[in-house]
Design a protein around this motif. Structure first.
Motif, PDB file in Angstrom:
ATOM      1  N   LEU A  18     -59.172 -36.691 -30.540  1.00  0.00           N
ATOM      2  CA  LEU A  18     -58.078 -36.781 -31.496  1.00  0.00           C
ATOM      3  C   LEU A  18     -56.865 -37.436 -30.854  1.00  0.00           C
ATOM      4  O   LEU A  18     -56.725 -37.468 -29.627  1.00  0.00           O
ATOM      5  CB  LEU A  18     -57.700 -35.383 -32.005  1.00  0.00           C
ATOM      6  N   ALA A  19     -55.969 -37.911 -31.722  1.00  0.00           N
ATOM      7  CA  ALA A  19     -54.686 -38.479 -31.276  1.00  0.00           C
ATOM      8  C   ALA A  19     -53.741 -38.508 -32.468  1.00  0.00           C
ATOM      9  O   ALA A  19     -54.171 -38.485 -33.626  1.00  0.00           O
ATOM     10  CB  ALA A  19     -54.879 -39.890 -30.709  1.00  0.00           C
ATOM     11  N   LEU A  20     -52.449 -38.513 -32.160  1.00  0.00           N
ATOM     12  CA  LEU A  20     -51.461 -38.646 -33.229  1.00  0.00           C
ATOM     13  C   LEU A  20     -51.536 -40.047 -33.825  1.00  0.00           C
ATOM     14  O   LEU A  20     -51.759 -41.039 -33.123  1.00  0.00           O
ATOM     15  CB  LEU A  20     -50.052 -38.387 -32.688  1.00  0.00           C
ATOM     16  N   LYS A  21     -51.316 -40.126 -35.137  1.00  0.00           N
ATOM     17  CA  LYS A  21     -51.350 -41.419 -35.799  1.00  0.00           C
ATOM     18  C   LYS A  21     -50.152 -42.264 -35.378  1.00  0.00           C
ATOM     19  O   LYS A  21     -49.094 -41.724 -34.996  1.00  0.00           O
ATOM     20  CB  LYS A  21     -51.355 -41.215 -37.316  1.00  0.00           C
ATOM     21  N   PRO A  22     -50.264 -43.581 -35.459  1.00  0.00           N
ATOM     22  CA  PRO A  22     -49.195 -44.461 -34.957  1.00  0.00           C
ATOM     23  C   PRO A  22     -47.866 -44.310 -35.691  1.00  0.00           C
ATOM     24  O   PRO A  22     -46.812 -44.571 -35.108  1.00  0.00           O
ATOM     25  CB  PRO A  22     -49.785 -45.868 -35.166  1.00  0.00           C
ATOM     26  N   HIS A  23     -47.907 -43.909 -36.985  1.00  0.00           N
ATOM     27  CA  HIS A  23     -46.653 -43.823 -37.745  1.00  0.00           C
ATOM     28  C   HIS A  23     -45.886 -42.536 -37.476  1.00  0.00           C
ATOM     29  O   HIS A  23     -44.854 -42.290 -38.108  1.00  0.00           O
ATOM     30  CB  HIS A  23     -46.926 -43.959 -39.240  1.00  0.00           C
ATOM     31  N   VAL A  24     -46.366 -41.700 -36.567  1.00  0.00           N
ATOM     32  CA  VAL A  24     -45.696 -40.438 -36.253  1.00  0.00           C
ATOM     33  C   VAL A  24     -44.723 -40.666 -35.103  1.00  0.00           C
ATOM     34  O   VAL A  24     -45.123 -41.106 -34.012  1.00  0.00           O
ATOM     35  CB  VAL A  24     -46.706 -39.339 -35.890  1.00  0.00           C
ATOM     36  N   ALA A  25     -43.451 -40.400 -35.360  1.00  0.00           N
ATOM     37  CA  ALA A  25     -42.419 -40.531 -34.323  1.00  0.00           C
ATOM     38  C   ALA A  25     -42.077 -39.156 -33.760  1.00  0.00           C
ATOM     39  O   ALA A  25     -42.036 -38.167 -34.489  1.00  0.00           O
ATOM     40  CB  ALA A  25     -41.159 -41.188 -34.901  1.00  0.00           C
ATOM     41  N   VAL A  26     -41.834 -39.103 -32.448  1.00  0.00           N
ATOM     42  CA  VAL A  26     -41.536 -37.844 -31.759  1.00  0.00           C
ATOM     43  C   VAL A  26     -40.064 -37.845 -31.346  1.00  0.00           C
ATOM     44  O   VAL A  26     -39.594 -38.801 -30.716  1.00  0.00           O
ATOM     45  CB  VAL A  26     -42.438 -37.650 -30.530  1.00  0.00           C
ATOM     46  N   HIS A  27     -39.333 -36.773 -31.703  1.00  0.00           N
ATOM     47  CA  HIS A  27     -37.929 -36.619 -31.350  1.00  0.00           C
ATOM     48  C   HIS A  27     -37.750 -35.304 -30.597  1.00  0.00           C
ATOM     49  O   HIS A  27     -38.494 -34.337 -30.817  1.00  0.00           O
ATOM     50  CB  HIS A  27     -37.040 -36.616 -32.598  1.00  0.00           C
ATOM     51  N   ILE A  28     -36.752 -35.256 -29.734  1.00  0.00           N
ATOM     52  CA  ILE A  28     -36.467 -34.061 -28.936  1.00  0.00           C
ATOM     53  C   ILE A  28     -35.213 -33.379 -29.485  1.00  0.00           C
ATOM     54  O   ILE A  28     -34.172 -34.030 -29.649  1.00  0.00           O
ATOM     55  CB  ILE A  28     -36.266 -34.417 -27.455  1.00  0.00           C
ATOM     56  N   HIS A  29     -35.313 -32.073 -29.777  1.00  0.00           N
ATOM     57  CA  HIS A  29     -34.180 -31.262 -30.200  1.00  0.00           C
ATOM     58  C   HIS A  29     -33.978 -30.134 -29.203  1.00  0.00           C
ATOM     59  O   HIS A  29     -34.940 -29.669 -28.560  1.00  0.00           O
ATOM     60  CB  HIS A  29     -34.419 -30.668 -31.595  1.00  0.00           C
ATOM     61  N   ARG A  30     -32.738 -29.703 -29.071  1.00  0.00           N
ATOM     62  CA  ARG A  30     -32.417 -28.554 -28.225  1.00  0.00           C
ATOM     63  C   ARG A  30     -31.819 -27.448 -29.082  1.00  0.00           C
ATOM     64  O   ARG A  30     -30.865 -27.673 -29.830  1.00  0.00           O
ATOM     65  CB  ARG A  30     -31.431 -28.947 -27.127  1.00  0.00           C
ATOM     66  N   PHE A 249     -32.616 -36.210 -36.380  1.00  0.00           N
ATOM     67  CA  PHE A 249     -31.476 -36.450 -35.494  1.00  0.00           C
ATOM     68  C   PHE A 249     -31.503 -35.465 -34.328  1.00  0.00           C
ATOM     69  O   PHE A 249     -31.726 -34.258 -34.513  1.00  0.00           O
ATOM     70  CB  PHE A 249     -30.155 -36.296 -36.244  1.00  0.00           C
ATOM     71  N   GLY A 250     -31.213 -35.954 -33.140  1.00  0.00           N
ATOM     72  CA  GLY A 250     -31.174 -35.058 -31.986  1.00  0.00           C
ATOM     73  C   GLY A 250     -29.926 -34.207 -31.950  1.00  0.00           C
ATOM     74  O   GLY A 250     -29.936 -33.102 -31.395  1.00  0.00           O
ATOM     75  N   SER A 251     -28.825 -34.674 -32.538  1.00  0.00           N
ATOM     76  CA  SER A 251     -27.564 -33.918 -32.529  1.00  0.00           C
ATOM     77  C   SER A 251     -27.518 -32.956 -33.705  1.00  0.00           C
ATOM     78  O   SER A 251     -27.688 -33.356 -34.871  1.00  0.00           O
ATOM     79  CB  SER A 251     -26.380 -34.895 -32.605  1.00  0.00           C
ATOM     80  N   LYS A 252     -27.263 -31.692 -33.418  1.00  0.00           N
ATOM     81  CA  LYS A 252     -27.157 -30.714 -34.504  1.00  0.00           C
ATOM     82  C   LYS A 252     -25.940 -30.991 -35.373  1.00  0.00           C
ATOM     83  O   LYS A 252     -25.921 -30.650 -36.562  1.00  0.00           O
ATOM     84  CB  LYS A 252     -27.108 -29.299 -33.948  1.00  0.00           C
ATOM     85  N   TRP A 253     -24.909 -31.584 -34.795  1.00  0.00           N
ATOM     86  CA  TRP A 253     -23.699 -31.868 -35.562  1.00  0.00           C
ATOM     87  C   TRP A 253     -23.962 -32.942 -36.609  1.00  0.00           C
ATOM     88  O   TRP A 253     -23.423 -32.889 -37.713  1.00  0.00           O
ATOM     89  CB  TRP A 253     -22.568 -32.283 -34.620  1.00  0.00           C
ATOM     90  N   ARG A 254     -24.770 -33.919 -36.255  1.00  0.00           N
ATOM     91  CA  ARG A 254     -25.099 -34.950 -37.234  1.00  0.00           C
ATOM     92  C   ARG A 254     -25.977 -34.392 -38.350  1.00  0.00           C
ATOM     93  O   ARG A 254     -25.796 -34.725 -39.521  1.00  0.00           O
ATOM     94  CB  ARG A 254     -25.794 -36.129 -36.539  1.00  0.00           C
ATOM     95  N   ARG A 255     -26.939 -33.557 -37.981  1.00  0.00           N
ATOM     96  CA  ARG A 255     -27.785 -32.945 -39.008  1.00  0.00           C
ATOM     97  C   ARG A 255     -26.945 -32.083 -39.951  1.00  0.00           C
ATOM     98  O   ARG A 255     -27.102 -32.134 -41.180  1.00  0.00           O
ATOM     99  CB  ARG A 255     -28.882 -32.090 -38.359  1.00  0.00           C
ATOM    100  N   LEU A 320     -26.365 -25.346 -37.173  1.00  0.00           N
ATOM    101  CA  LEU A 320     -25.252 -24.932 -36.318  1.00  0.00           C
ATOM    102  C   LEU A 320     -25.595 -23.687 -35.509  1.00  0.00           C
ATOM    103  O   LEU A 320     -25.156 -23.541 -34.366  1.00  0.00           O
ATOM    104  CB  LEU A 320     -24.000 -24.695 -37.166  1.00  0.00           C
ATOM    105  N   MET A 321     -26.353 -22.761 -36.080  1.00  0.00           N
ATOM    106  CA  MET A 321     -26.747 -21.554 -35.353  1.00  0.00           C
ATOM    107  C   MET A 321     -27.957 -21.786 -34.453  1.00  0.00           C
ATOM    108  O   MET A 321     -28.355 -20.889 -33.703  1.00  0.00           O
ATOM    109  CB  MET A 321     -27.046 -20.414 -36.337  1.00  0.00           C
ATOM    110  N   GLU A 322     -28.561 -22.969 -34.575  1.00  0.00           N
ATOM    111  CA  GLU A 322     -29.715 -23.346 -33.761  1.00  0.00           C
ATOM    112  C   GLU A 322     -30.881 -22.372 -33.938  1.00  0.00           C
ATOM    113  O   GLU A 322     -31.492 -21.899 -32.972  1.00  0.00           O
ATOM    114  CB  GLU A 322     -29.321 -23.460 -32.285  1.00  0.00           C
ATOM    115  N   VAL A 323     -31.186 -22.079 -35.203  1.00  0.00           N
ATOM    116  CA  VAL A 323     -32.345 -21.249 -35.537  1.00  0.00           C
ATOM    117  C   VAL A 323     -33.188 -22.052 -36.517  1.00  0.00           C
ATOM    118  O   VAL A 323     -33.076 -21.883 -37.730  1.00  0.00           O
ATOM    119  CB  VAL A 323     -31.936 -19.897 -36.159  1.00  0.00           C
ATOM    120  N   PRO A 324     -34.044 -22.959 -36.056  1.00  0.00           N
ATOM    121  CA  PRO A 324     -34.798 -23.822 -36.973  1.00  0.00           C
ATOM    122  C   PRO A 324     -35.796 -23.033 -37.812  1.00  0.00           C
ATOM    123  O   PRO A 324     -36.340 -22.026 -37.368  1.00  0.00           O
ATOM    124  CB  PRO A 324     -35.516 -24.788 -36.018  1.00  0.00           C
ATOM    125  N   ASN A 325     -36.012 -23.535 -39.042  1.00  0.00           N
ATOM    126  CA  ASN A 325     -36.973 -22.906 -39.958  1.00  0.00           C
ATOM    127  C   ASN A 325     -36.722 -21.409 -40.109  1.00  0.00           C
ATOM    128  O   ASN A 325     -37.647 -20.594 -40.095  1.00  0.00           O
ATOM    129  CB  ASN A 325     -38.412 -23.133 -39.484  1.00  0.00           C
TER     130      ASN A 325
END
Length: 715
Positions: A18-30, A249-255, A320-325
């Motif tokens: 298996l592998a991720l499909k080419p149209h899948v982009a990976v982003h890093i969040h903190r 977006f990697g920045s929580k402020w922008r999101r 802002l509270m950094e509690v995703p989902n």
């Protein structure tokens, strides 16, 4: 306790490449210093968050090595932190369902068609599941928004923030100052056909500007915005923009800025509408401004900007509270907690949530559920007050979605969970005993039953100085604030008309007596008539003289003599029964208590005890008892202290001038305190608790619900 590291189902997927499909982009969040990976699907514009452990596994899926080889390599490197085989299967299953994985075998055309049909059915079911929120895509606004974003100046964000603060902050202060005027509009005015037509014209325009704010901010930060359309929200067609690309977006402020853009636009429009509403005369334009405030203000505070609902405010809060989902994870946390506590199941996956996140999970899920339930039924009841059928249908749908659907989901999960198959007896016993215990607790076990009311310290009837006859007030016969004794004269009223009648009546009596004396030795039948006339005139004179005696106003009990406007009384004409002043005793044991229609039957027929707390001595509980009920329902408060303006619970009619006319019928009782405090002053607020026969909680709740519906539908 975590699950076993190996899985009996691993052989089914171990040999897949298996592998991720080419149209899948990976982003890093903190989030709180921890790294999460976000997979963005360029085709469906959806995002999926993964832990670093899961991403380590996916990053090595290159389509050449088998899944078993990759998993063994990761397990050897990460050791205790490595995902188990069961967890790996779950991650891959979710990504496969989202169509993010490419396999070593070419997919069959039938599989692709079936997957497309399934996805389309899911979208249609999602749109039809909520009749208050149906989305209809129209076109791709990306190029249009890109052109608009390019025309914005470089520091337009700072300028927009300053402009927003200049409008919204003064508007918030003015809204507080004019709150009574703003909330004076009643439901029949808001839900009138004319006003609904006006709202129908305003709502799409306001929401178009709202969505334009989302799209512009998202595009300004570089996100793709490929979908806009119409959403049938609460039966009104309103535009929407899909700005979900900002989730990458990697920045929580922008999101957070993208999510908050629509809220900011609506609050800004509400501020402008308030300024317009305050300066123009009543009319169509003023009604339009009021409805803009209602839409932009109420919907933002109660719905769109509230983090308990999954709209803009929710995403601002979670970013802002950094509690995703937060919503999904909180529901899953409660579900797994129930499985462990109720059914004794072991934890399905390793718990990666922090202690602070678990606190959010524990609080958010029940708070969000209760708020959704209250809001849905409040809207239904509000609509039903004017449009009965529409309100009832909305209430039934709300009950189905808020209660029926969650129960069905839980039941389905229990019935289809293979981990519960070998625990069938425990499951059924737990459900049966738990349901029976809950029903017994609600409808069989009696608990204390109390109702509350407010009142004021009230003077006894003998403390009030009332005019027993009409007349003009003469000089006071006692000094103000002086102590007076019982039956001491305090006022003398003058009535020249009554004095004249007494003089005239005395003359008539003398004339009748002379005629009777003249007939004493004459016709005896005439003498009898004359004597009767004398008795009639004498009785009339006695009545006049009795009324003249009422002109002296005396104290009926000892106390301190007080008059509200002492200097205005001399020479003033007063009617019979009008209050002139008071003789205040050293202490009073009486309260005038106001009871609502909902509680009147309980107070009349199921009363066990009464206790009182005075506002001046909240720490002291004073036993009391009812001594008298004022006959019949009334609509006027005994004191302004009990009105909303005075800090009480009763709303009054604003157009009644100085009268304290309530919007609902009330009942008044005189309550006597067993141990009255010496510091209790006339007019002091009192909090009264009525103790009733014990009753199960379910029956108490049913009575309140029934009263609410009967009052709402005027039954």
């Amino acid at each position: 306790m975590a699950e076993a590291f190996l899985s009996p189902s691993w052989y089914r997927v171990a040999g897949r490449r298996l592998a991720l499909k080419p149209h899948v982009a990976v982003h890093i969040h903190r989030y709180r210093g921890r790294i999460w990976y976000v997979l963005q699907d360029g085709a469906s514009r959806r995002v999926h968050r993964l832990t670093p452990t899961a991403m380590t596994l996916l990053d090595r899926l290159d389509g050449r090595r088998t899944l078993d080889e990759v998993w063994s390599e990761v397990a050897g490197e990460l050791e205790d932190l490595a995902p188990s085989q069961e967890q790996t299967i779950q991650i891959l299953t979710q990504l496969h369902a989202a169509d993010l994985l490419a396999g070593d075998e070419a997919p069959l055309i039938e599989e692709l068609v079936e997957r497309y049909d399934t996805q389309r059915r899911r979208e249609q079911a999602k749109r039809g599941r909520n009749p208050l929120s149906i989305s209809i895509p129209l076109f791709d606004p990306d190029r249009m928004l890109a052109a608009m974003a390019r025309r914005l100046p470089p520091r337009s964000g700072i300028f927009a923030l300053l402009l927003w603060l200049v409008v919204v902050l003064p508007a918030a202060v003015l809204a507080v100052l004019h709150w009574r005027e703003l909330t004076r509009t009643t439901s029949d005015q808001l839900l009138s056909l004319q006003n609904l037509a006006l709202i129908a014209c305003i709502y799409p325009v306001v929401k178009a500007l709202h969505e334009l704010g989302h799209g512009l901010v998202a595009k300004r930060f570089g996100a793709a915005v490929h979908e806009t359309g119409v959403m049938l929200l609460v039966f009104y067609p309103v535009p929407y923009v899909d700005a979900s690309g900002s989730a990458a977006f990697g920045s929580k402020w922008r999101r957070a800025a993208v999510a908050a853009a629509g809220i900011a636009v609506e609050l800004w429009l509400a501020g402008l509408a308030l300024f317009l509403w305050l300066v123009i005369e009543p009319g169509t334009l003023r009604a339009l401004a009021y409805n803009v405030m209602l839409i932009c203000g109420a919907s933002t505070l109660l719905v769109n900007g509230n983090p308990l609902l999954r709209f803009d405010g929710y995403y601002v809060f979670t970013d802002l509270m950094e509690v995703p989902n937060l919503g999904q994870r909180a529901n899953r946390w409660w579900g797994e907690l129930g499985e462990r506590v109720v059914f004794g199941l072991r934890r399905l996956r390793a718990d990666i949530a922090t202690r602070r996140e678990k606190v959010w999970f524990a609080l958010y899920a029940p708070a969000s559920y209760v708020y959704r339930l209250v809001l849905a039924f409040s809207i239904a009841l509000f609509i039903a007050s004017e449009y009965y059928v529409a309100g009832v249908l909305l209430a039934v749908w709300s009950l189905t979605q808020s209660v029926g659907k969650p129960l069905w989901t839980i039941a389905s999960r229990i019935a289809t969970n293979p981990r519960l198959t070998d625990r069938a007896m425990r499951v059924y016993a737990t459900l049966g005993l738990g349901g029976g215990a809950l029903c017994a607790a609600l409808f069989l076990v009696p608990i204390p039953h109390r109702t509350s009311a407010q009142g004021v310290v009230w003077l006894p009837d003998h403390a009030q100085l009332r005019a027993r006859a009409p007349g003009f007030v003469g000089a006071a016969l006692a000094g103000l604030d002086n102590s007076v004794s019982r039956r001491q004269p305090l006022f003398q009223l003058a009535d020249a008309d009554l004095d004249g009648r007494i003089r005239l009546q005395k003359a008539k009596l003398r004339e009748a007596m002379l005629r009777a004396e003249a007939e004493r030795f004459g016709d005896q039948s005439k003498l009898v008539l004359q004597l009767r006339e004398v008795e009639d005139e004498r009785a009339t004179l006695a009545r006049y003289e009795e009324r003249a005696g009422f002109r002296t106003v005396s104290a009926e009990a000892a106390g301190r003599f007080e008059v509200a406007r002492f200097g205005d009384l001399p020479g003033r004409y007063v009617k019979e029964g009008e209050t002139l002043g008071h003789v205040l005793p050293e202490t009073t044991a009486f309260l005038r208590v106001v009871v609502t229609q909902d509680d009147i039957d309980l107070v009349r027929y199921r009363l066990v005890g009464v206790s009182v707390r005075l506002a001046s001595e909240l720490g002291r509980v004073i036993p009391a008892g009812i001594v008298r009920e004022i006959p019949a329902a009334q609509d006027e408060l005994p004191s302004p202290v009990l009105s909303l303006d005075g800090g009480g619970p009763f709303a009054t009619e604003p157009r009644e001038g100085g009268r304290l006319r309530t919007l609902q019928r009330i009942f008044q009782f005189d309550v006597e305190m067993a141990e009255p405090p010496r510091q209790a002053r006339f007019g002091t607020r009192a909090y009264i608790r009525f103790e009733h026969d014990w009753e199960p909680l379910g029956l108490q709740a049913w009575r309140r619900v029934r009263q609410t519906f009967l009052a709402l539908f005027h039954a």
